[in-house]
Design a protein around this motif. Structure first.
Motif, short mmCIF file in Angstrom:
data_model
loop_
_atom_site.label_atom_id
_atom_site.label_comp_id
_atom_site.label_asym_id
_atom_site.label_seq_id
_atom_site.Cartn_x
_atom_site.Cartn_y
_atom_site.Cartn_z
N ALA A 108 0.83 -1.21 0.00
CA ALA A 108 0.00 0.00 0.00
C ALA A 108 0.86 1.26 0.00
N GLU A 109 1.98 1.24 0.73
CA GLU A 109 2.87 2.40 0.77
C GLU A 109 3.51 2.64 -0.61
N VAL A 110 3.95 1.57 -1.25
CA VAL A 110 4.57 1.71 -2.58
C VAL A 110 3.57 2.27 -3.57
N TYR A 111 2.35 1.70 -3.59
CA TYR A 111 1.34 2.16 -4.54
C TYR A 111 0.90 3.60 -4.24
N GLY A 112 0.86 3.94 -2.95
CA GLY A 112 0.41 5.27 -2.60
C GLY A 112 1.42 6.35 -2.94
N ARG A 113 2.72 6.03 -2.96
CA ARG A 113 3.75 7.03 -3.22
C ARG A 113 4.16 7.10 -4.68
N ALA A 114 3.81 6.12 -5.48
CA ALA A 114 4.24 6.10 -6.87
C ALA A 114 3.52 7.16 -7.69
N ALA A 115 4.25 7.79 -8.60
CA ALA A 115 3.63 8.75 -9.52
C ALA A 115 2.76 8.01 -10.52
N ILE A 116 3.27 6.90 -11.04
CA ILE A 116 2.53 6.05 -11.97
C ILE A 116 2.89 4.60 -11.67
N ILE A 117 1.91 3.72 -11.81
CA ILE A 117 2.09 2.29 -11.62
C ILE A 117 1.78 1.61 -12.95
N THR A 118 2.65 0.73 -13.41
CA THR A 118 2.43 0.06 -14.69
C THR A 118 2.38 -1.45 -14.50
N PRO A 119 1.19 -2.00 -14.29
CA PRO A 119 1.06 -3.46 -14.26
C PRO A 119 1.21 -4.02 -15.67
N GLY A 120 1.61 -5.29 -15.74
CA GLY A 120 1.79 -5.91 -17.03
C GLY A 120 0.54 -6.53 -17.60
N ASN A 121 -0.54 -6.58 -16.80
CA ASN A 121 -1.78 -7.18 -17.27
C ASN A 121 -2.89 -6.81 -16.30
N ALA A 122 -4.13 -7.09 -16.72
CA ALA A 122 -5.29 -6.72 -15.90
C ALA A 122 -5.35 -7.52 -14.61
N HIS A 123 -4.85 -8.74 -14.61
CA HIS A 123 -4.83 -9.56 -13.39
C HIS A 123 -3.99 -8.89 -12.31
N THR A 124 -2.79 -8.43 -12.69
CA THR A 124 -1.94 -7.70 -11.75
C THR A 124 -2.58 -6.38 -11.35
N ARG A 125 -3.22 -5.72 -12.30
CA ARG A 125 -3.87 -4.44 -12.01
C ARG A 125 -4.96 -4.60 -10.95
N ARG A 126 -5.74 -5.67 -11.02
CA ARG A 126 -6.80 -5.89 -10.02
C ARG A 126 -6.21 -6.06 -8.63
N TRP A 127 -5.10 -6.77 -8.53
CA TRP A 127 -4.44 -6.92 -7.24
C TRP A 127 -3.97 -5.56 -6.72
N GLN A 128 -3.39 -4.77 -7.59
CA GLN A 128 -2.89 -3.47 -7.17
C GLN A 128 -4.01 -2.57 -6.68
N GLU A 129 -5.13 -2.55 -7.40
CA GLU A 129 -6.26 -1.72 -6.97
C GLU A 129 -6.82 -2.23 -5.64
N ARG A 130 -6.85 -3.55 -5.46
CA ARG A 130 -7.35 -4.11 -4.20
C ARG A 130 -6.44 -3.73 -3.03
N CYS A 131 -5.16 -3.50 -3.35
CA CYS A 131 -4.20 -3.14 -2.30
C CYS A 131 -4.06 -1.64 -2.12
N GLY A 132 -4.95 -0.86 -2.75
CA GLY A 132 -4.98 0.57 -2.49
C GLY A 132 -4.46 1.45 -3.60
N ALA A 133 -4.03 0.90 -4.74
CA ALA A 133 -3.52 1.73 -5.82
C ALA A 133 -4.65 2.57 -6.42
N ASP A 134 -4.35 3.82 -6.70
CA ASP A 134 -5.30 4.74 -7.32
C ASP A 134 -5.38 4.44 -8.81
N ARG A 135 -6.54 4.04 -9.29
CA ARG A 135 -6.65 3.62 -10.68
C ARG A 135 -6.33 4.74 -11.67
#
Length: 576
Positions: free
Chosen positions: A259-286
């Motif tokens: 959550a800290e990593v996702y919250g501080r990142a300027a941009i997050i680049t998942p490699g696929n939608a499966h990873t993206r869903r995990w990131q959003e579930r962990c607090g990443a701002d879509r």
């Protein structure tokens, strides 16, 4: 670097010759370091490495004030871990699957806990910078006693309250390993602090250098994940690996860190939608997420992809690492059903085992194949000609990876766990029809160009394979569509183009950090071009700029010689 992550990093750096790179590498085993160094292009200024697989010396002894600072920060960290994970995923939900919180400061104070975690983490980092490291303190009896006090606090999870001394020692040892990047001397003006952009090529502990560069030097952070470290932790830390107390506390740590990593990142680049869903579930701002698919070298599959008639029409091919997650056992049982319908069918299993566990698993699969398909004269094959062949890349029957895919008319993926299925994308580049299990990002990659069945279902797998073996025209149509899709989405060129745009997007909203000196050592005015923004209303500060392709994307920001100066890299040992 090794595995697909290493290949991706290498292709990205080589493809972005208009940028200047410094590489910061975190190695996780001696094997990685013994594999040697790759020749680097001229726009890589330097490489700095840090082995995280071996413990350093205890470092300087702390005085009374430093010990007090450590006790405060580590105590705060332990208290947050004993308050629960606070993010999505298996450990962050109740029994009914609902999230524990309903907002940034939900009923359990998740937003407040996130602030406390960050405060504790950066407090430890500042202590490491001031005192020369944390190794001794993190391995001390004081750290274990601090964890014990936090576990005995009223309100701590039942599993944490039941922690025994071996559990506390295991957790303290894991935290010491995970927090080793805090003690590195990378964060000054002669290191990451001088970068225009820090690109972390993995999340979790590997992103700690990027977090600290942002904390100490306000360097913008880009995080790329082709697999989710938090998910990998959940899979690795099962009941057989650790007790309930250890699993609870470490799940909390990795959840809070994600959550800290996702919250501080300027941009997050998942490699696929499966990873993206995990990131959003962990607090990443879509609004800060951009999906960038991995890039594969299409050229080495061109000859096979443009000549699909080379395939044996009766052969199924499986390519990958031999390990339990690939579920070759289900594939062998499925092939037994295929043989009942298509007696001429053959199966080629091409791949090397992954470590001792993989070798044992491959041996088990070979024994199962011998049991399911005893050598016999059946009219189709001579005595001693088993329909299942186990091979490795580089052998006489599969000298190259492309040759392995070329040998069959249908490529099969039977995994029960998968992130981005690289092998599936390679088969698509080879214009092969595919049968895959519905795991990870398989459906996203296939996109309707292959057959998908439930995992751990040999009968469904067999029926799909038989359907394609009996229909050559359908195989040809699916293979052609698969190759067209892979060339559009999964090449190195599209990957590099996407990251070049993202680099410029981030840098265009950050001040020029570098002072260019002339021959006399004096600052050179206007050496770095000024940044320009399109007039109008911009998005909020948390988005760090407009979305790619929108108004003002990289406008007025020419490709400066050095918008990227640091790329923390962790090179996981995983291959295919």
């Amino acid at each position: 670097m090794s595995g697909d992550a290493g290949l991706w990093c290498d292709r990205l750096v080589r493809g972005l010759g208009q940028h200047e790179f410094d590489l910061y590498a975190l190695s996780r085993s001696r094997r990685q370091e013994d594999e040697g160094w790759l020749p680097l292009p001229p726009h890589v200024s330097r490489v700095r490495t840090a082995p995280l697989w071996t413990a350093e010396q205890d470092g300087p002894a702390y005085g009374r004030r430093a010990r007090r600072r450590f006790a405060e920060s580590y105590g705060e960290l332990a208290a947050v871990l004993c308050a629960g994970p606070g993010v999505g995923g298996p450990a962050g939900h109740g029994s009914d699957g609902a999230q524990d919180t309903d907002g940034p400061d939900g009923p359990d104070g998740s937003g407040r806990m996130a602030d406390r975690f960050g405060s504790a983490l950066y407090g430890l980092a500042e202590l490491a910078r001031d005192e020369g490291g944390l190794a001794g303190a993190l391995r001390s009896d004081s750290a274990v006693r601090t964890l014990e006090r936090a576990c005995r606090t009223p309100g701590a999870p039942a599993a944490a309250r039941a922690a025994r001394v071996p559990d506390l020692l295991a957790v303290a040892a894991h935290l010491e390993r995970a927090l080793r990047p805090l003690s590195l001397d990378w964060y000054g003006d002669d290191g990451l602090g001088a970068a225009d952009l820090c690109h972390a090529t993995a999340g979790g502990p590997a992103a700690l250098p990027g977090l600290l560069a942002r904390h100490f030097g306000d360097v913008p952070l880009l995080v790329t994940e082709y697999g989710v470290p938090l998910r990998a932790h959940y899979l690795a830390a099962g009941p057989d690996a650790a007790g309930p107390a250890v699993r609870t506390l470490l799940a909390a740590f990795h959840g809070r860190l994600a959550a800290e990593v996702y919250g501080r990142a300027a941009i997050i680049t998942p490699g696929n939608a499966h990873t993206r869903r995990w990131q959003e579930r962990c607090g990443a701002d879509r609004s800060r997420i951009r999906t960038v698919h991995p890039g594969l070298e299409a050229g080495r599959f061109t000859e096979v992809g443009e000549a699909p008639d080379r395939a044996d029409p009766d052969t199924l091919v499986w390519v990958g690492r031999a390990e339990p997650a690939k579920d070759l056992v289900s594939l062998l049982h499925a092939f037994a059903e295929v043989r009942k319908e298509e007696p001429k069918a053959r199966l080629r299993v091409v791949g090397a085992p992954a470590g001792p566990e993989g070798r044992a698993y491959l041996g088990h699969c070979k024994a199962l194949a011998a049991q399911l398909f005893p050598d016999e004269a059946d009219g189709a094959h001579a005595v001693g000609d088993n329909p299942v062949a186990f091979e490795e890349i580089g052998g006489p029957e599969a000298p190259t990876l492309a040759d392995a895919y070329a040998s069959g008319s249908v490529v099969v993926l039977s995994s029960v766990v998968e992130g981005f299925p690289v092998g599936l994308a390679e088969a698509m580049l080879c214009a092969r029809a595919t049968v895959s299990t519905d795991v990870g990002a398989v459906v996203e990659v296939i996109g309707g160009t292959g057959l998908v069945v439930p995992p751990r279902n040999p009968r469904a797998l067999a029926e799909a394979c038989v359907a394609l073996l009996r229909d050559p025209e359908r195989r040809e149509r699916l293979g052609a569509a698969a190759r067209a899709r892979a060339l559009e989405l999964f090449t190195v060129e599209q990957n590099i183009t996407a990251f070049h745009g993202i680099y410029l997007e981030i840098v265009s909203h950050c001040p020029v950090r570098r002072v260019v000196l002339d021959e006399a050592g004096e600052p050179l005015p206007f050496a770095a071009p000024a940044e320009a923004h399109v007039p109008g209303r911009w998005t909020g500060p948390t988005t760090r700029g407009a979305s790619r392709g929108g108004p003002g994307w990289a406008l007025g920001v020419p490709p400066r010689p050095a918008p990227v100066r640091a790329t923390p890299v962790t090179a996981p040992e995983g291959a295919r």
